[in-house]
Design a protein around this motif. Structure first.
Motif, PDB file in Angstrom:
ATOM      1  N   ILE A 109      80.838  -9.665  -9.265  1.00 53.11           N
ATOM      2  CA  ILE A 109      81.975  -9.274 -10.687  1.00 53.11           C
ATOM      3  C   ILE A 109      81.753  -8.352 -10.936  1.00 53.11           C
ATOM      4  CG2 ILE A 109      82.724  -9.626 -12.363  1.00 53.11           C
ATOM      5  CD1 ILE A 109      82.223 -12.911 -12.979  1.00 53.11           C
ATOM      6  N   ALA A 110      80.539  -7.573 -10.986  1.00 56.08           N
ATOM      7  CA  ALA A 110      80.325  -6.004 -11.632  1.00 56.08           C
ATOM      8  C   ALA A 110      80.158  -5.355 -10.562  1.00 56.08           C
ATOM      9  CB  ALA A 110      78.870  -6.046 -12.200  1.00 56.08           C
ATOM     10  N   LEU A 111      80.224  -5.914  -9.577  1.00 54.70           N
ATOM     11  CA  LEU A 111      79.629  -4.913  -7.642  1.00 54.70           C
ATOM     12  C   LEU A 111      81.611  -4.455  -7.859  1.00 54.70           C
ATOM     13  CD1 LEU A 111      78.247  -3.411  -6.152  1.00 54.70           C
ATOM     14  CD2 LEU A 111      79.378  -5.423  -4.791  1.00 54.70           C
ATOM     15  N   PHE A 112      82.836  -5.567  -7.371  1.00 55.02           N
ATOM     16  CA  PHE A 112      84.336  -5.341  -7.677  1.00 55.02           C
ATOM     17  C   PHE A 112      84.610  -4.742  -8.559  1.00 55.02           C
ATOM     18  CE2 PHE A 112      85.225 -10.212  -5.598  1.00 55.02           C
ATOM     19  CZ  PHE A 112      84.765  -9.244  -4.372  1.00 55.02           C
ATOM     20  N   ASN A 113      83.891  -4.639  -9.880  1.00 55.15           N
ATOM     21  CA  ASN A 113      84.915  -4.108 -11.214  1.00 55.15           C
ATOM     22  C   ASN A 113      84.019  -2.159 -10.687  1.00 55.15           C
ATOM     23  OD1 ASN A 113      83.842  -2.050 -13.912  1.00 55.15           O
ATOM     24  ND2 ASN A 113      85.168  -4.348 -14.180  1.00 55.15           N
ATOM     25  N   THR A 139      73.681 -18.622  -9.336  1.00 53.26           N
ATOM     26  CA  THR A 139      74.944 -19.208  -8.279  1.00 53.26           C
ATOM     27  C   THR A 139      74.916 -18.268  -7.396  1.00 53.26           C
ATOM     28  OG1 THR A 139      75.392 -20.694 -10.527  1.00 53.26           O
ATOM     29  CG2 THR A 139      77.127 -20.666  -8.014  1.00 53.26           C
ATOM     30  N   LYS A 140      74.764 -18.537  -6.139  1.00 49.13           N
ATOM     31  CA  LYS A 140      74.947 -17.167  -5.281  1.00 49.13           C
ATOM     32  C   LYS A 140      76.529 -17.518  -4.289  1.00 49.13           C
ATOM     33  CE  LYS A 140      70.552 -16.618  -4.505  1.00 49.13           C
ATOM     34  NZ  LYS A 140      70.821 -14.789  -5.401  1.00 49.13           N
ATOM     35  N   MET A 141      77.008 -16.129  -4.104  1.00 48.88           N
ATOM     36  CA  MET A 141      78.374 -16.926  -3.950  1.00 48.88           C
ATOM     37  C   MET A 141      78.875 -17.409  -3.197  1.00 48.88           C
ATOM     38  SD  MET A 141      80.262 -14.861  -5.655  1.00 48.88           S
ATOM     39  CE  MET A 141      81.639 -14.332  -4.611  1.00 48.88           C
ATOM     40  N   GLN A 142      78.026 -17.722  -1.933  1.00 45.82           N
ATOM     41  CA  GLN A 142      78.210 -18.498  -1.151  1.00 45.82           C
ATOM     42  C   GLN A 142      78.074 -20.069  -1.233  1.00 45.82           C
ATOM     43  OE1 GLN A 142      74.711 -17.368   1.821  1.00 45.82           O
ATOM     44  NE2 GLN A 142      72.830 -18.863   0.893  1.00 45.82           N
ATOM     45  N   THR A 143      77.154 -20.669  -2.572  1.00 52.78           N
ATOM     46  CA  THR A 143      77.594 -22.113  -3.254  1.00 52.78           C
ATOM     47  C   THR A 143      78.358 -21.933  -3.929  1.00 52.78           C
ATOM     48  OG1 THR A 143      75.600 -21.096  -4.278  1.00 52.78           O
ATOM     49  CG2 THR A 143      74.855 -22.212  -2.222  1.00 52.78           C
ATOM     50  N   ALA A 171      86.265 -18.185   0.653  1.00 50.74           N
ATOM     51  CA  ALA A 171      86.966 -17.130   2.023  1.00 50.74           C
ATOM     52  C   ALA A 171      86.583 -15.331   1.621  1.00 50.74           C
ATOM     53  CB  ALA A 171      88.270 -16.950   1.834  1.00 50.74           C
ATOM     54  N   TRP A 172      86.236 -15.221   1.194  1.00 53.43           N
ATOM     55  CA  TRP A 172      85.280 -14.180   0.902  1.00 53.43           C
ATOM     56  C   TRP A 172      84.290 -14.237   1.618  1.00 53.43           C
ATOM     57  CZ3 TRP A 172      86.346 -13.020  -5.014  1.00 53.43           C
ATOM     58  CH2 TRP A 172      87.558 -12.321  -5.233  1.00 53.43           C
ATOM     59  N   VAL A 173      83.194 -14.747   1.686  1.00 51.81           N
ATOM     60  CA  VAL A 173      82.151 -14.729   2.137  1.00 51.81           C
ATOM     61  C   VAL A 173      82.046 -15.284   3.226  1.00 51.81           C
ATOM     62  CG1 VAL A 173      80.421 -16.508   2.340  1.00 51.81           C
ATOM     63  CG2 VAL A 173      80.890 -16.286   0.529  1.00 51.81           C
ATOM     64  N   ASN A 174      83.503 -16.382   3.489  1.00 48.36           N
ATOM     65  CA  ASN A 174      83.250 -16.052   5.702  1.00 48.36           C
ATOM     66  C   ASN A 174      84.188 -14.842   6.496  1.00 48.36           C
ATOM     67  OD1 ASN A 174      82.418 -19.297   5.133  1.00 48.36           O
ATOM     68  ND2 ASN A 174      84.625 -19.490   4.838  1.00 48.36           N
ATOM     69  N   ASN A 175      85.230 -14.249   4.988  1.00 45.99           N
ATOM     70  CA  ASN A 175      85.470 -13.263   6.108  1.00 45.99           C
ATOM     71  C   ASN A 175      84.536 -11.663   6.195  1.00 45.99           C
ATOM     72  OD1 ASN A 175      86.287 -11.751   3.506  1.00 45.99           O
ATOM     73  ND2 ASN A 175      88.183 -12.163   3.880  1.00 45.99           N
ATOM     74  N   GLY A 176      83.449 -12.063   5.394  1.00 44.86           N
ATOM     75  CA  GLY A 176      82.345 -10.393   5.081  1.00 44.86           C
ATOM     76  C   GLY A 176      83.490 -10.051   4.005  1.00 44.86           C
ATOM     77  N   THR A 177      83.762 -10.081   2.909  1.00 44.46           N
ATOM     78  CA  THR A 177      84.376  -9.521   1.657  1.00 44.46           C
ATOM     79  C   THR A 177      83.342  -9.005   0.772  1.00 44.46           C
ATOM     80  OG1 THR A 177      86.522  -9.775   2.266  1.00 44.46           O
ATOM     81  CG2 THR A 177      86.380  -9.035  -0.121  1.00 44.46           C
TER      82      THR A 177
END
Length: 162
Positions: free
Chosen positions: A82-86, A53-57, A65-71
């Motif tokens: 999740i892994a990248l945030f961590n 599952t892609k973040m945009q879907t 909101a994270w996808v729309n604001n570029g986070t």
């Protein structure tokens, strides 16, 4: 002659009621209990779904909101995010995304989501020590900073029990 036949009919009727009642009680007990393998499939299916599952879907207001604001990069999978945030030190965002994902599992199955052994989310309908079945599903993720540079590997783990 007819008086004796009533006893046989009444006896057969009572026996039929007892047999039907016993069958109903047995089947209702077996059908009321969840499958012991559901905890395994929940962990494996959750990781497989998050990988694909892609973040945009992903249909949640926070992820949108994270996808729309570029986070976040919308083309990255939820598990990779999740892994990248961590791995980049954004622990609050990692925990929030793990909680959003963890809340999609059945309520009778306990779940714990970890990244490199660090707990991100836990839901315990019962303590793990009291569970009949405890299972672990894992994935090793390799994320890139750039085409030539990579982050250290991240071990994503989902523990389920019931």
């Amino acid at each position: 002659m007819r008086k004796g036949s009533y006893f046989y009919v009444i006896d057969a009727f009572i026996a039929a009621i007892i047999i039907v009642s016993a069958v109903i009680i047995l089947f209702s007990r077996f059908l009321a209990q969840p499958s012991p393998t559901q905890a395994y499939y929940t962990g494996e299916e959750l990781l497989a779904t998050l990988e694909s599952t892609k973040m945009q879907t992903y249909a949640h207001p926070t992820t949108r909101a994270w996808v729309n604001n570029g986070t976040v990069d919308g083309q990255r999978s939820v598990l990779e995010q999740i892994a990248l945030f961590n791995i980049t030190g954004k622990l609050n965002e990692s925990k929030l995304l793990a909680e959003i994902v963890g809340n999609t599992t059945p309520r009778h199955v306990g779940i714990e989501i970890l990244a490199n052994g660090q707990q991100l989310h836990i839901y315990e309908p019962m303590p793990q020590q009291e569970a009949d079945s405890r299972l672990v599903a894992q994935r090793i993720l390799l994320l890139r900073k750039s085409p030539t540079d990579a982050y250290p590997p991240v071990i994503m783990e989902v523990r389920t029990w019931q």
